[in-house]
Motif scaffolding. Structure first.
Motif, PDB file in Angstrom:
ATOM      1  N   MET A  22       0.687  -1.061  -0.032  1.00  0.00           N
ATOM      2  CA  MET A  22       0.213   0.026  -0.113  1.00  0.00           C
ATOM      3  C   MET A  22       0.922   0.843  -0.330  1.00  0.00           C
ATOM      4  O   MET A  22       0.534   1.769  -0.792  1.00  0.00           O
ATOM      5  CB  MET A  22      -0.825   0.359   0.916  1.00  0.00           C
ATOM      6  CG  MET A  22      -1.755   0.960   1.616  1.00  0.00           C
ATOM      7  SD  MET A  22      -3.081   1.164   0.765  1.00  0.00           S
ATOM      8  CE  MET A  22      -4.588  -0.623   1.297  1.00  0.00           C
ATOM      9  N   TYR A  23       1.951   1.276   0.815  1.00  0.00           N
ATOM     10  CA  TYR A  23       2.353   2.647   0.791  1.00  0.00           C
ATOM     11  C   TYR A  23       3.838   3.095   0.099  1.00  0.00           C
ATOM     12  O   TYR A  23       4.356   3.451   0.478  1.00  0.00           O
ATOM     13  CB  TYR A  23       2.924   2.939   2.158  1.00  0.00           C
ATOM     14  CG  TYR A  23       1.363   2.418   3.642  1.00  0.00           C
ATOM     15  CD1 TYR A  23       0.760   4.003   3.303  1.00  0.00           C
ATOM     16  CD2 TYR A  23       1.331   1.230   3.582  1.00  0.00           C
ATOM     17  CE1 TYR A  23      -0.325   3.950   3.651  1.00  0.00           C
ATOM     18  CE2 TYR A  23      -0.259   1.550   4.764  1.00  0.00           C
ATOM     19  CZ  TYR A  23      -0.947   2.962   4.559  1.00  0.00           C
ATOM     20  OH  TYR A  23      -1.912   2.699   5.740  1.00  0.00           O
ATOM     21  N   SER A  24       4.079   1.760  -0.947  1.00  0.00           N
ATOM     22  CA  SER A  24       4.747   1.936  -1.791  1.00  0.00           C
ATOM     23  C   SER A  24       5.040   2.679  -3.531  1.00  0.00           C
ATOM     24  O   SER A  24       3.561   1.875  -3.995  1.00  0.00           O
ATOM     25  CB  SER A  24       5.792   0.888  -2.232  1.00  0.00           C
ATOM     26  OG  SER A  24       6.690   0.295  -3.049  1.00  0.00           O
ATOM     27  N   ASP A  25       5.049   3.697  -3.530  1.00  0.00           N
ATOM     28  CA  ASP A  25       4.860   4.059  -4.838  1.00  0.00           C
ATOM     29  C   ASP A  25       4.927   3.177  -5.984  1.00  0.00           C
ATOM     30  O   ASP A  25       4.640   3.041  -7.331  1.00  0.00           O
ATOM     31  CB  ASP A  25       5.679   5.710  -5.462  1.00  0.00           C
ATOM     32  CG  ASP A  25       4.759   5.987  -4.496  1.00  0.00           C
ATOM     33  OD1 ASP A  25       3.913   6.491  -4.329  1.00  0.00           O
ATOM     34  OD2 ASP A  25       5.854   7.654  -4.321  1.00  0.00           O
ATOM     35  N   ARG A  26       6.448   2.880  -6.429  1.00  0.00           N
ATOM     36  CA  ARG A  26       6.295   1.845  -6.941  1.00  0.00           C
ATOM     37  C   ARG A  26       5.431   0.034  -7.011  1.00  0.00           C
ATOM     38  O   ARG A  26       5.223  -0.325  -8.549  1.00  0.00           O
ATOM     39  CB  ARG A  26       8.451   0.676  -6.934  1.00  0.00           C
ATOM     40  CG  ARG A  26       8.637  -0.119  -7.690  1.00  0.00           C
ATOM     41  CD  ARG A  26      10.338  -1.042  -7.364  1.00  0.00           C
ATOM     42  NE  ARG A  26      10.996  -1.034  -8.551  1.00  0.00           N
ATOM     43  CZ  ARG A  26      10.737  -2.657  -8.176  1.00  0.00           C
ATOM     44  NH1 ARG A  26      10.283  -3.129  -7.216  1.00  0.00           N
ATOM     45  NH2 ARG A  26      11.372  -3.149  -9.590  1.00  0.00           N
ATOM     46  N   SER A  27       5.622  -0.349  -5.955  1.00  0.00           N
ATOM     47  CA  SER A  27       4.745  -1.167  -5.640  1.00  0.00           C
ATOM     48  C   SER A  27       3.200  -0.432  -6.754  1.00  0.00           C
ATOM     49  O   SER A  27       2.633  -2.210  -7.071  1.00  0.00           O
ATOM     50  CB  SER A  27       4.061  -1.378  -4.521  1.00  0.00           C
ATOM     51  OG  SER A  27       2.997  -2.556  -4.438  1.00  0.00           O
ATOM     52  N   TYR A  28       2.106  -0.180  -6.668  1.00  0.00           N
ATOM     53  CA  TYR A  28       1.472   0.658  -7.246  1.00  0.00           C
ATOM     54  C   TYR A  28       1.375   0.608  -8.560  1.00  0.00           C
ATOM     55  O   TYR A  28       0.970  -0.162  -9.214  1.00  0.00           O
ATOM     56  CB  TYR A  28       1.276   2.414  -6.267  1.00  0.00           C
ATOM     57  CG  TYR A  28      -0.336   2.660  -7.236  1.00  0.00           C
ATOM     58  CD1 TYR A  28      -1.566   2.421  -5.827  1.00  0.00           C
ATOM     59  CD2 TYR A  28      -0.346   3.407  -8.034  1.00  0.00           C
ATOM     60  CE1 TYR A  28      -2.859   3.099  -6.895  1.00  0.00           C
ATOM     61  CE2 TYR A  28      -1.531   3.761  -8.768  1.00  0.00           C
ATOM     62  CZ  TYR A  28      -2.716   3.842  -7.882  1.00  0.00           C
ATOM     63  OH  TYR A  28      -3.814   4.131  -7.874  1.00  0.00           O
ATOM     64  N   TRP A  39      -7.417  -2.504 -13.693  1.00  0.00           N
ATOM     65  CA  TRP A  39      -6.922  -1.527 -11.948  1.00  0.00           C
ATOM     66  C   TRP A  39      -7.697  -0.194 -11.636  1.00  0.00           C
ATOM     67  O   TRP A  39      -8.034   0.890 -13.010  1.00  0.00           O
ATOM     68  CB  TRP A  39      -5.904  -1.807 -12.580  1.00  0.00           C
ATOM     69  CG  TRP A  39      -5.021  -0.805 -11.423  1.00  0.00           C
ATOM     70  CD1 TRP A  39      -4.775   0.561 -11.128  1.00  0.00           C
ATOM     71  CD2 TRP A  39      -4.394  -1.003  -9.580  1.00  0.00           C
ATOM     72  NE1 TRP A  39      -3.767   0.745  -9.955  1.00  0.00           N
ATOM     73  CE2 TRP A  39      -4.368  -0.255  -9.202  1.00  0.00           C
ATOM     74  CE3 TRP A  39      -4.708  -3.148  -9.426  1.00  0.00           C
ATOM     75  CZ2 TRP A  39      -3.668  -0.720  -8.280  1.00  0.00           C
ATOM     76  CZ3 TRP A  39      -4.396  -2.831  -8.035  1.00  0.00           C
ATOM     77  CH2 TRP A  39      -3.775  -1.413  -7.758  1.00  0.00           C
ATOM     78  N   LYS A  40      -8.564   0.134 -10.852  1.00  0.00           N
ATOM     79  CA  LYS A  40      -9.167   0.774 -10.288  1.00  0.00           C
ATOM     80  C   LYS A  40      -8.115   1.224  -9.724  1.00  0.00           C
ATOM     81  O   LYS A  40      -8.483   1.333  -8.347  1.00  0.00           O
ATOM     82  CB  LYS A  40     -10.916   0.718 -10.538  1.00  0.00           C
ATOM     83  CG  LYS A  40     -11.953   2.127  -9.711  1.00  0.00           C
ATOM     84  CD  LYS A  40     -12.813   1.730  -9.352  1.00  0.00           C
ATOM     85  CE  LYS A  40     -13.995   2.621  -8.682  1.00  0.00           C
ATOM     86  NZ  LYS A  40     -14.851   2.546  -8.417  1.00  0.00           N
ATOM     87  N   GLY A  41      -7.945   2.369  -9.561  1.00  0.00           N
ATOM     88  CA  GLY A  41      -6.790   3.376  -8.998  1.00  0.00           C
ATOM     89  C   GLY A  41      -7.318   4.626  -7.609  1.00  0.00           C
ATOM     90  O   GLY A  41      -8.487   4.376  -8.080  1.00  0.00           O
ATOM     91  N   ILE A  42      -6.506   4.617  -7.244  1.00  0.00           N
ATOM     92  CA  ILE A  42      -6.844   5.550  -5.794  1.00  0.00           C
ATOM     93  C   ILE A  42      -7.675   7.196  -6.741  1.00  0.00           C
ATOM     94  O   ILE A  42      -5.944   7.533  -7.652  1.00  0.00           O
ATOM     95  CB  ILE A  42      -5.622   5.492  -4.962  1.00  0.00           C
ATOM     96  CG1 ILE A  42      -5.904   4.712  -4.432  1.00  0.00           C
ATOM     97  CG2 ILE A  42      -6.642   7.248  -3.913  1.00  0.00           C
ATOM     98  CD1 ILE A  42      -4.907   4.265  -3.335  1.00  0.00           C
ATOM     99  N   THR A  43      -8.957   7.536  -6.499  1.00  0.00           N
ATOM    100  CA  THR A  43      -8.486   8.986  -7.201  1.00  0.00           C
ATOM    101  C   THR A  43      -8.941  10.116  -5.913  1.00  0.00           C
ATOM    102  O   THR A  43      -8.693  11.298  -6.333  1.00  0.00           O
ATOM    103  CB  THR A  43     -10.130   9.150  -7.601  1.00  0.00           C
ATOM    104  OG1 THR A  43     -11.295   8.444  -7.371  1.00  0.00           O
ATOM    105  CG2 THR A  43      -9.838   8.206  -9.457  1.00  0.00           C
ATOM    106  N   ASP A  44      -9.370   9.834  -4.950  1.00  0.00           N
ATOM    107  CA  ASP A  44      -9.322  10.574  -4.281  1.00  0.00           C
ATOM    108  C   ASP A  44      -8.667   9.928  -2.352  1.00  0.00           C
ATOM    109  O   ASP A  44      -8.130   7.989  -2.571  1.00  0.00           O
ATOM    110  CB  ASP A  44     -10.225  11.210  -3.479  1.00  0.00           C
ATOM    111  CG  ASP A  44     -11.228  10.231  -3.013  1.00  0.00           C
ATOM    112  OD1 ASP A  44     -11.385   9.688  -2.539  1.00  0.00           O
ATOM    113  OD2 ASP A  44     -12.506  10.708  -3.717  1.00  0.00           O
TER     114      ASP A  44
END
Length: 89
Positions: A22-28, A39-44
């Motif tokens: 969750m807290y890794s930009d690379r993993s995201y 994939w449905k990413g985070i929008t807020d």
């Protein structure tokens, strides 16, 4: 029809897997790339990413595994279930 209980084993087929941190930009980014347009990413800040599965969009929590089966279908699997069910190929 089978009315009595019985034991069964999963078929041995290889799947592609990636673990979400969750807290890794690379993993995201890697998970979004792996899943592609499903994939449905985070929008807020209040949302959790999710993956389109046969059951609809399923949230991906920290340390969950995203599994792609041989047919290209995605599933989300909690870490403890994954570790009890799968082993590295």
């Amino acid at each position: 029809m089978i009315y009595d209980k019985f034991k069964a084993k999963k078929r041995s087929s290889e799947v592609e897997v990636i673990q979400f941190h969750m807290y890794s930009d690379r993993s995201y980014r890697k998970c979004a790339e792996f899943v592609g347009k499903l994939w449905k990413g985070i929008t807020d800040d209040s949302e959790i990413p999710s993956v389109l599965t046969p059951l609809g969009y399923v949230k991906v929590n920290n340390y969950d595994y995203i599994i792609k089966d041989p047919k290209g279908v995605f599933y989300v699997c909690p870490q403890h279930v994954f570790e009890q069910t799968y082993r590295s190929a």
